[in-house]
Write a protein that holds these residues in place. Sequence first.
Motif, PDB file in Angstrom:
ATOM      1  N   SER A  65      -1.928   9.104 -14.330  1.00  0.00           N
ATOM      2  CA  SER A  65      -2.773   7.664 -14.038  1.00  0.00           C
ATOM      3  C   SER A  65      -1.894   6.562 -14.521  1.00  0.00           C
ATOM      4  CB  SER A  65      -3.913   8.039 -15.328  1.00  0.00           C
ATOM      5  OG  SER A  65      -4.402   9.391 -15.065  1.00  0.00           O
ATOM      6  N   ASN A  66      -1.094   6.733 -15.577  1.00  0.00           N
ATOM      7  CA  ASN A  66      -0.200   5.397 -15.751  1.00  0.00           C
ATOM      8  C   ASN A  66       0.640   5.229 -14.786  1.00  0.00           C
ATOM      9  OD1 ASN A  66      -1.139   5.406 -18.502  1.00  0.00           O
ATOM     10  ND2 ASN A  66       0.619   6.474 -19.441  1.00  0.00           N
ATOM     11  N   VAL A  67       1.407   5.880 -14.327  1.00  0.00           N
ATOM     12  CA  VAL A  67       1.925   5.552 -12.950  1.00  0.00           C
ATOM     13  C   VAL A  67       1.157   5.168 -11.851  1.00  0.00           C
ATOM     14  CG1 VAL A  67       3.442   6.687 -10.896  1.00  0.00           C
ATOM     15  CG2 VAL A  67       3.721   7.418 -13.209  1.00  0.00           C
ATOM     16  N   LEU A  68      -0.176   5.571 -11.611  1.00  0.00           N
ATOM     17  CA  LEU A  68      -1.061   5.004 -10.558  1.00  0.00           C
ATOM     18  C   LEU A  68      -1.544   3.814 -10.642  1.00  0.00           C
ATOM     19  CD1 LEU A  68      -3.003   5.897  -8.080  1.00  0.00           C
ATOM     20  CD2 LEU A  68      -4.759   6.440 -10.071  1.00  0.00           C
ATOM     21  N   MET A  69      -1.872   3.511 -12.054  1.00  0.00           N
ATOM     22  CA  MET A  69      -2.318   2.242 -12.221  1.00  0.00           C
ATOM     23  C   MET A  69      -1.139   1.181 -13.017  1.00  0.00           C
ATOM     24  SD  MET A  69      -5.007   2.286 -11.097  1.00  0.00           S
ATOM     25  CE  MET A  69      -5.987   0.936 -11.611  1.00  0.00           C
ATOM     26  N   ASN A  70       0.090   1.725 -13.149  1.00  0.00           N
ATOM     27  CA  ASN A  70       0.850   0.807 -13.848  1.00  0.00           C
ATOM     28  C   ASN A  70       0.659   0.453 -15.207  1.00  0.00           C
ATOM     29  OD1 ASN A  70       3.556  -0.424 -14.068  1.00  0.00           O
ATOM     30  ND2 ASN A  70       2.993  -2.445 -13.277  1.00  0.00           N
ATOM     31  N   LEU A  71       0.013   1.342 -16.067  1.00  0.00           N
ATOM     32  CA  LEU A  71      -0.260   1.393 -17.377  1.00  0.00           C
ATOM     33  C   LEU A  71       0.470   1.990 -18.453  1.00  0.00           C
ATOM     34  CD1 LEU A  71      -4.105   2.351 -16.932  1.00  0.00           C
ATOM     35  CD2 LEU A  71      -3.228   0.022 -16.950  1.00  0.00           C
ATOM     36  N   GLU A  72       0.251   1.700 -19.779  1.00  0.00           N
ATOM     37  CA  GLU A  72       1.148   2.160 -20.746  1.00  0.00           C
ATOM     38  C   GLU A  72       0.141   2.884 -21.712  1.00  0.00           C
ATOM     39  OE1 GLU A  72       3.687  -0.828 -22.379  1.00  0.00           O
ATOM     40  OE2 GLU A  72       4.662  -0.949 -20.441  1.00  0.00           O
ATOM     41  N   VAL A  73      -0.836   3.393 -21.230  1.00  0.00           N
ATOM     42  CA  VAL A  73      -1.833   4.193 -22.253  1.00  0.00           C
ATOM     43  C   VAL A  73      -1.001   5.475 -22.844  1.00  0.00           C
ATOM     44  CG1 VAL A  73      -3.704   5.627 -22.175  1.00  0.00           C
ATOM     45  CG2 VAL A  73      -3.757   3.854 -20.732  1.00  0.00           C
ATOM     46  N   GLY A 104      -7.157  -6.991  -0.269  1.00  0.00           N
ATOM     47  CA  GLY A 104      -7.577  -7.583  -1.343  1.00  0.00           C
ATOM     48  C   GLY A 104      -8.437  -6.888  -2.365  1.00  0.00           C
ATOM     49  N   GLU A 105      -9.578  -7.346  -2.668  1.00  0.00           N
ATOM     50  CA  GLU A 105     -10.485  -6.714  -3.845  1.00  0.00           C
ATOM     51  C   GLU A 105     -11.089  -5.570  -3.390  1.00  0.00           C
ATOM     52  OE1 GLU A 105     -12.108  -6.323  -7.337  1.00  0.00           O
ATOM     53  OE2 GLU A 105     -10.467  -7.927  -6.878  1.00  0.00           O
ATOM     54  N   GLU A 106     -11.219  -5.353  -2.158  1.00  0.00           N
ATOM     55  CA  GLU A 106     -11.796  -4.218  -1.972  1.00  0.00           C
ATOM     56  C   GLU A 106     -10.955  -2.803  -1.956  1.00  0.00           C
ATOM     57  OE1 GLU A 106     -14.427  -3.410   1.273  1.00  0.00           O
ATOM     58  OE2 GLU A 106     -15.445  -5.426   1.435  1.00  0.00           O
ATOM     59  N   LEU A 107      -9.540  -2.998  -1.574  1.00  0.00           N
ATOM     60  CA  LEU A 107      -8.533  -2.210  -1.866  1.00  0.00           C
ATOM     61  C   LEU A 107      -8.396  -1.881  -3.249  1.00  0.00           C
ATOM     62  CD1 LEU A 107      -6.849  -0.459   0.115  1.00  0.00           C
ATOM     63  CD2 LEU A 107      -5.111  -2.140   0.126  1.00  0.00           C
ATOM     64  N   GLN A 108      -8.570  -2.944  -3.836  1.00  0.00           N
ATOM     65  CA  GLN A 108      -8.223  -2.518  -5.495  1.00  0.00           C
ATOM     66  C   GLN A 108      -9.258  -1.877  -5.763  1.00  0.00           C
ATOM     67  OE1 GLN A 108      -5.526  -3.570  -7.512  1.00  0.00           O
ATOM     68  NE2 GLN A 108      -6.523  -2.219  -8.886  1.00  0.00           N
ATOM     69  N   GLN A 109     -10.453  -2.023  -5.583  1.00  0.00           N
ATOM     70  CA  GLN A 109     -11.637  -1.234  -6.128  1.00  0.00           C
ATOM     71  C   GLN A 109     -11.163   0.095  -5.825  1.00  0.00           C
ATOM     72  OE1 GLN A 109     -15.457  -2.199  -6.832  1.00  0.00           O
ATOM     73  NE2 GLN A 109     -14.629  -3.664  -7.808  1.00  0.00           N
ATOM     74  N   GLU A 110     -10.733   0.617  -4.578  1.00  0.00           N
ATOM     75  CA  GLU A 110     -10.468   1.915  -4.016  1.00  0.00           C
ATOM     76  C   GLU A 110      -9.553   2.669  -5.030  1.00  0.00           C
ATOM     77  OE1 GLU A 110     -11.689   3.879  -0.973  1.00  0.00           O
ATOM     78  OE2 GLU A 110     -12.972   2.638  -1.982  1.00  0.00           O
ATOM     79  N   LYS A 111      -8.400   1.726  -5.296  1.00  0.00           N
ATOM     80  CA  LYS A 111      -7.606   2.178  -6.314  1.00  0.00           C
ATOM     81  C   LYS A 111      -8.278   2.528  -7.804  1.00  0.00           C
ATOM     82  CE  LYS A 111      -2.493   1.314  -8.015  1.00  0.00           C
ATOM     83  NZ  LYS A 111      -1.619   0.286  -7.668  1.00  0.00           N
ATOM     84  N   ARG A 168      -1.782   6.067   0.252  1.00  0.00           N
ATOM     85  CA  ARG A 168      -0.762   4.795  -0.296  1.00  0.00           C
ATOM     86  C   ARG A 168      -0.775   5.007  -1.758  1.00  0.00           C
ATOM     87  NH1 ARG A 168      -2.796  -0.100   2.621  1.00  0.00           N
ATOM     88  NH2 ARG A 168      -3.147   1.531   4.161  1.00  0.00           N
ATOM     89  N   PHE A 169      -2.020   5.253  -2.445  1.00  0.00           N
ATOM     90  CA  PHE A 169      -1.921   5.374  -4.110  1.00  0.00           C
ATOM     91  C   PHE A 169      -1.103   6.425  -4.700  1.00  0.00           C
ATOM     92  CE2 PHE A 169      -6.438   3.627  -3.234  1.00  0.00           C
ATOM     93  CZ  PHE A 169      -5.813   2.292  -3.010  1.00  0.00           C
ATOM     94  N   LEU A 170      -0.917   7.380  -3.674  1.00  0.00           N
ATOM     95  CA  LEU A 170      -0.005   8.631  -4.474  1.00  0.00           C
ATOM     96  C   LEU A 170       1.326   8.653  -4.003  1.00  0.00           C
ATOM     97  CD1 LEU A 170      -2.438  11.686  -3.311  1.00  0.00           C
ATOM     98  CD2 LEU A 170      -2.558  10.351  -5.447  1.00  0.00           C
ATOM     99  N   LYS A 171       1.895   7.716  -3.161  1.00  0.00           N
ATOM    100  CA  LYS A 171       3.089   7.764  -2.777  1.00  0.00           C
ATOM    101  C   LYS A 171       4.121   7.674  -4.277  1.00  0.00           C
ATOM    102  CE  LYS A 171       2.866   6.399   2.124  1.00  0.00           C
ATOM    103  NZ  LYS A 171       3.087   5.344   2.782  1.00  0.00           N
TER     104      LYS A 171
END
Length: 608
Positions: free
Chosen positions: A295-303, A559-566, A602-605
């Motif tokens: 999940s961290n890699v997917l969203m570029n987070l540091e949870v 844009g925003e719609e693609l971000q919502q999909e992510k 593209r989100f999984l790459k």
Amino acid sequence: MQQINLSPKQQEIVGLNEGAFLILASAGSGKTRVLTERIKRLSESPNGKILAITFTNKAAAEIRERLGTSDRIKKNVFVGTFHSFCQSILELRFKLLGYSKMPHIFEDDADRIELIKQAIKSVPYFDSIYNDLEPKKKNQYTYNALQFISTVKREVLTAEELAEGSENNEYEYLYETYQDILKSNNAIDFDDIIRLVYELFTNNESVANLYRKSYSYICIDECQDLNKLQYYLLKSLCGNTFKSIMMVGDPNQAIYGFNGSAASFMEEDFVSDFAANKITLDENYRCSKSVIEASNVLMNLEVEVVNFVIPGVFEIYEASSENDEAQFVVGTIKKLLKATTHKDIEGDITFDKISILGRNKYVFTQVEEELRAESIPFYYKSGNASIKFSSASMKAFDLFFRVKINPLDKLHQKRLEDMLKVGDINSSEELKSSKLPIASDIKCLLDNASIDNFHIKINELKSIFNNSDLEDDEKKLTLDELNDLENHLVQYKKQNLKPSLDGFKSALALGLTNNSTNKETGICLSTVHTMKGQESEIVFLIGMDDGTFPDFRAVNKGGEELQQEKNNTYVAFTRAKRFLYVSYPKKRLMPWGDHKAKTISRFLKPLV
């Protein structure tokens, strides 16, 4: 009041008192627990009246369950959705909004479609345009008109403002006609429930001030799901004096942009309007190490991975086809069930610990077939819906019930007369010779019904249906649905101090009487949107090919719609507590019979 098993960050939030706070709480951070612990603590103070708002009945029920049923909680805390909070106000203040009787909720999309068709037919100009359209374009025309109406209400605009610069400015006039027809039926739709209370607070300062003084603290859960109307309602309730409000949410879980929701209302407007202090809660107590890292890699987070040594499983499977994907999912499930246990999962591995998620309902076809072939039980997770009837007798009962409690409801009266093939439902002779002869008995029972004798009426209906000439399957379905209605009545009476038939119908429409203790059995199949707020030990996320997830429309718009999909993908990932299996097919069968090559989402790459 001593709190136990709370991290320092969680304890800090629970200990907050007066003031405006934005809690940015990542998935699995224990936000619901933090929220309920703070409410418990505040409810013990001398001025501990609390309004707690969330977005689904299930989430509200979970908060109520965690709070308990002490007299102090019952007296000092209101927990509910925006719709249930506003409905409770409308039931007391409807006359101030120009209604002589409490308006009834037209909750079905079919009702709204019928109303907009009536609006079109009532104006010759629109009627001529509509009649010249092909059937598919007629459907699109009504859909666009209803979307325009919802947008006017959700965006707190006038119809004229929304029509300015729009190609569809004729919908401005349909809006007014639609609203007039609604009012002539003494009815409102879902968007009106919140809109009317916002108007009430805006135009009646004394009423707003009365509710403002009723609470010392306001807590809003899942506030990334706020739309403009909900945020404006909140501002109108708070006015210039009420400042003790806490919002809890996660911008990475904002997935309802299609309904006008945006994380900006909490991250920007709330912070600016209330001078809110931001606190980040970026711990994860729910998921295994593998799921958190993915999940961290997917969203570029540091949870942070907190208090967990459980490694868990994260796996991506490239399937040759949808059939191969389904065989992978079901084959893996069979292996897990055969093993019975796993060191990473508490207790036995059972059906109810497994969920299969997808972007939309259409990706489940092959999986369904494979589950049936292996005799593995499954069910579809339902949303926040109201009660629906399938049998002809109970559909007639529902229509009779609506007309009984709202005599101005001409929409459902006409639908009932068409269904029964009679000219007047008030004619006993016509009803006896109708398409459903027992309709006469249904009407007679409801004519004398009250909330106090409704259980008796239901039992009398059971006897009527049981002794009727209905076919066996239809009779069983009817009796099952009548039993279901009785269960909803029991739930309603548990929740209300002064119940009424009108209130019962409104509660049914809002889904407030669904009994969360009635659990389905088998493996859960669910869209990601419906699964939000829930989790499973083991999750299979299927159909992760580009164009399916993310959806091709979002890919085209960007844009925003693609971000919502992510964000939607992130929500799906974090439903998994221990094991997460993600899969996609390299080809899909198209409706016209050809196969289309597909590539990984593209989100999984970054995770491959």
